[in-house]
Design a protein around this motif. Sequence first.
Motif, PDB file in Angstrom:
ATOM      1  N   LEU A 226      15.642  23.917  21.437  1.00 30.98           N
ATOM      2  CA  LEU A 226      15.702  23.265  20.135  1.00 30.98           C
ATOM      3  C   LEU A 226      14.888  24.115  19.176  1.00 30.98           C
ATOM      4  O   LEU A 226      13.691  24.330  19.388  1.00 30.98           O
ATOM      5  CB  LEU A 226      15.142  21.850  20.207  1.00 30.98           C
ATOM      6  CG  LEU A 226      15.174  21.015  18.924  1.00 30.98           C
ATOM      7  CD1 LEU A 226      16.608  20.738  18.508  1.00 30.98           C
ATOM      8  CD2 LEU A 226      14.428  19.710  19.122  1.00 30.98           C
ATOM      9  N   ALA A 227      15.523  24.643  18.130  1.00 28.31           N
ATOM     10  CA  ALA A 227      14.834  25.552  17.214  1.00 28.31           C
ATOM     11  C   ALA A 227      15.332  25.310  15.798  1.00 28.31           C
ATOM     12  O   ALA A 227      16.518  25.040  15.568  1.00 28.31           O
ATOM     13  CB  ALA A 227      15.079  27.002  17.623  1.00 28.31           C
ATOM     14  N   ALA A 228      14.417  25.407  14.822  1.00 29.94           N
ATOM     15  CA  ALA A 228      14.759  25.271  13.414  1.00 29.94           C
ATOM     16  C   ALA A 228      15.196  26.627  12.873  1.00 29.94           C
ATOM     17  O   ALA A 228      14.443  27.604  12.934  1.00 29.94           O
ATOM     18  CB  ALA A 228      13.566  24.732  12.635  1.00 29.94           C
ATOM     19  N   LEU A 229      16.414  26.694  12.320  1.00 24.00           N
ATOM     20  CA  LEU A 229      16.916  27.942  11.758  1.00 24.00           C
ATOM     21  C   LEU A 229      16.540  28.096  10.296  1.00 24.00           C
ATOM     22  O   LEU A 229      16.290  29.205   9.815  1.00 24.00           O
ATOM     23  CB  LEU A 229      18.441  28.012  11.903  1.00 24.00           C
ATOM     24  CG  LEU A 229      18.995  27.933  13.327  1.00 24.00           C
ATOM     25  CD1 LEU A 229      20.510  28.071  13.315  1.00 24.00           C
ATOM     26  CD2 LEU A 229      18.361  28.987  14.219  1.00 24.00           C
ATOM     27  N   SER A 230      16.528  26.990   9.548  1.00 26.84           N
ATOM     28  CA  SER A 230      16.180  27.037   8.130  1.00 26.84           C
ATOM     29  C   SER A 230      15.728  25.657   7.693  1.00 26.84           C
ATOM     30  O   SER A 230      15.941  24.666   8.394  1.00 26.84           O
ATOM     31  CB  SER A 230      17.385  27.491   7.293  1.00 26.84           C
ATOM     32  OG  SER A 230      18.406  26.503   7.327  1.00 26.84           O
ATOM     33  N   GLY A 231      15.089  25.604   6.510  1.00 29.50           N
ATOM     34  CA  GLY A 231      14.653  24.322   5.977  1.00 29.50           C
ATOM     35  C   GLY A 231      13.202  24.017   6.279  1.00 29.50           C
ATOM     36  O   GLY A 231      12.491  24.812   6.918  1.00 29.50           O
ATOM     37  N   PRO A 232      12.722  22.843   5.858  1.00 29.22           N
ATOM     38  CA  PRO A 232      11.308  22.480   6.033  1.00 29.22           C
ATOM     39  C   PRO A 232      10.847  22.466   7.482  1.00 29.22           C
ATOM     40  O   PRO A 232       9.667  22.677   7.762  1.00 29.22           O
ATOM     41  CB  PRO A 232      11.240  21.068   5.423  1.00 29.22           C
ATOM     42  CG  PRO A 232      12.404  20.987   4.502  1.00 29.22           C
ATOM     43  CD  PRO A 232      13.465  21.829   5.110  1.00 29.22           C
ATOM     44  N   GLY A 233      11.759  22.212   8.415  1.00 24.69           N
ATOM     45  CA  GLY A 233      11.375  22.132   9.813  1.00 24.69           C
ATOM     46  C   GLY A 233      10.837  23.431  10.386  1.00 24.69           C
ATOM     47  O   GLY A 233      10.160  23.433  11.418  1.00 24.69           O
ATOM     48  N   LYS A 234      11.119  24.562   9.730  1.00 25.28           N
ATOM     49  CA  LYS A 234      10.643  25.845  10.237  1.00 25.28           C
ATOM     50  C   LYS A 234       9.133  25.978  10.121  1.00 25.28           C
ATOM     51  O   LYS A 234       8.515  26.753  10.845  1.00 25.28           O
ATOM     52  CB  LYS A 234      11.302  27.000   9.471  1.00 25.28           C
ATOM     53  CG  LYS A 234      12.766  27.217   9.791  1.00 25.28           C
ATOM     54  CD  LYS A 234      13.253  28.524   9.192  1.00 25.28           C
ATOM     55  CE  LYS A 234      12.557  29.724   9.812  1.00 25.28           C
ATOM     56  NZ  LYS A 234      13.070  31.011   9.284  1.00 25.28           N
ATOM     57  N   ALA A 235       8.527  25.233   9.194  1.00 30.25           N
ATOM     58  CA  ALA A 235       7.100  25.399   8.932  1.00 30.25           C
ATOM     59  C   ALA A 235       6.218  24.660   9.931  1.00 30.25           C
ATOM     60  O   ALA A 235       5.020  24.920  10.004  1.00 30.25           O
ATOM     61  CB  ALA A 235       6.771  24.919   7.518  1.00 30.25           C
ATOM     62  N   GLY A 236       6.772  23.720  10.682  1.00 25.10           N
ATOM     63  CA  GLY A 236       5.975  22.914  11.587  1.00 25.10           C
ATOM     64  C   GLY A 236       6.352  23.120  13.038  1.00 25.10           C
ATOM     65  O   GLY A 236       7.270  23.885  13.363  1.00 25.10           O
TER      66      GLY A 236
END
Length: 430
Positions: A226-236
Amino acid sequence: MYSARLLLSTILLAAPLAVQAAARPLSPINLHHTSWTAKDGAPPSIIAIAQTPDRWLWLASFNGLYRFDGVRFERFQPPGEQKPGNDIWGMRVLENGALWIGYRFGGASVWHQGRLRNFGTADGFPVGSVVDFEQDWRGTVWASTSLGLRAFDGSRWTAPEMSHTGQCMLLSDPDKTLWARCESGTFALPKGGKAFVPSHDGLGFGRMAMAGDGTVWAMGGQRGELAALSGPGKAGPVPVWPRAREAGGTMLFERDGRHAWVTRADGVLRFGPGEGASIFGAVHGLSGSMPNTVFQDAEGNVWVGTENGIDRFRPAALQGVALPQIRWDAPAIAAGENGALWVGGTEVRNPGHEAFAALPPEDSASAVSVVYRQGGDVWTGGLNGLWHYHEGKRKPFPCRITLSRGRSTLSRATAKARSGSPRAAQAWRG
């Protein structure tokens, strides 16, 4: 002797015969559920669900394309000479309302404004299987096939200059970056860009989903990552969410911004406030054992397509709960103060699924057949007699039964407890 037994069972307990009744299993998802299978006309092997602006629900299956209005299933047969193919492999509704359809053995179709158009090798479309569609910042339509990506310029399909090949899953984020998660890696086509660039090494082929805050999440893959590619979720940090199944599982973030769905090999689960993140599978009524796709429509219903049919989950005015194992036909309940609920001899101050699930099972010493609340006092009756709850204290209340002239009479003490006044006790008889 027979009359005595009958009177004792009727007057002492004033309840059904004591029987062991197992509590109904608690539904893992706190929503109203309905399923449709072949007996209802639903197609098998539903692998994609979409909704067009006219509110039709479209179902892509290995057996062709179907429409569903919530009551009837209809195999799609458009007017004109061109017809959709069978054995659909991918489907998506794009921003302009056009429904794009891809086939397992090559070719694609688009249904828009009452017209169906098919594409094949004569249009530059490859023979490979088609798994997904999406638009970029220019409005160009991209198709993902087992032979790589293809772009549609309005008349023909062309292959981009990319070093990778193989199928990809596609998704456009709020910044109009087009993401391609492919067998050979993950790539991005940013707004204003002319070519895909590599991004996020090591994820592998898998699905993507966009959360309410605009974060694009990649899930599944070979390791269930599970990985954030873009958006606010990338910062946390990566949230501690249940992971989708490896190599094919997906997620859906509801528009309420509070709940999300995950598909597993044995069912689906919904996590968020009020949910326990437990699997909802065939044993709970899911139409099949393998969920292929999950989709939320314009009305807020969540749909799940399986190998046997389709399921709908929606909020309900009334929601069922599971109560502990009891000795009666039905549990004895009564309203308490400040929203509390009495279940047998237990006061549940904050009724909810977790509170009910934590209630202990009844035994012969605690079985309760009737609960009665009078002001701030509560009375319970059962196999172990009559009990009085007052100011948080529980005390047994003495009562006896006498048989006189073929008729039963409750003792004065019991009558007083029933009526609440000595004068009424004198006048009351069973």
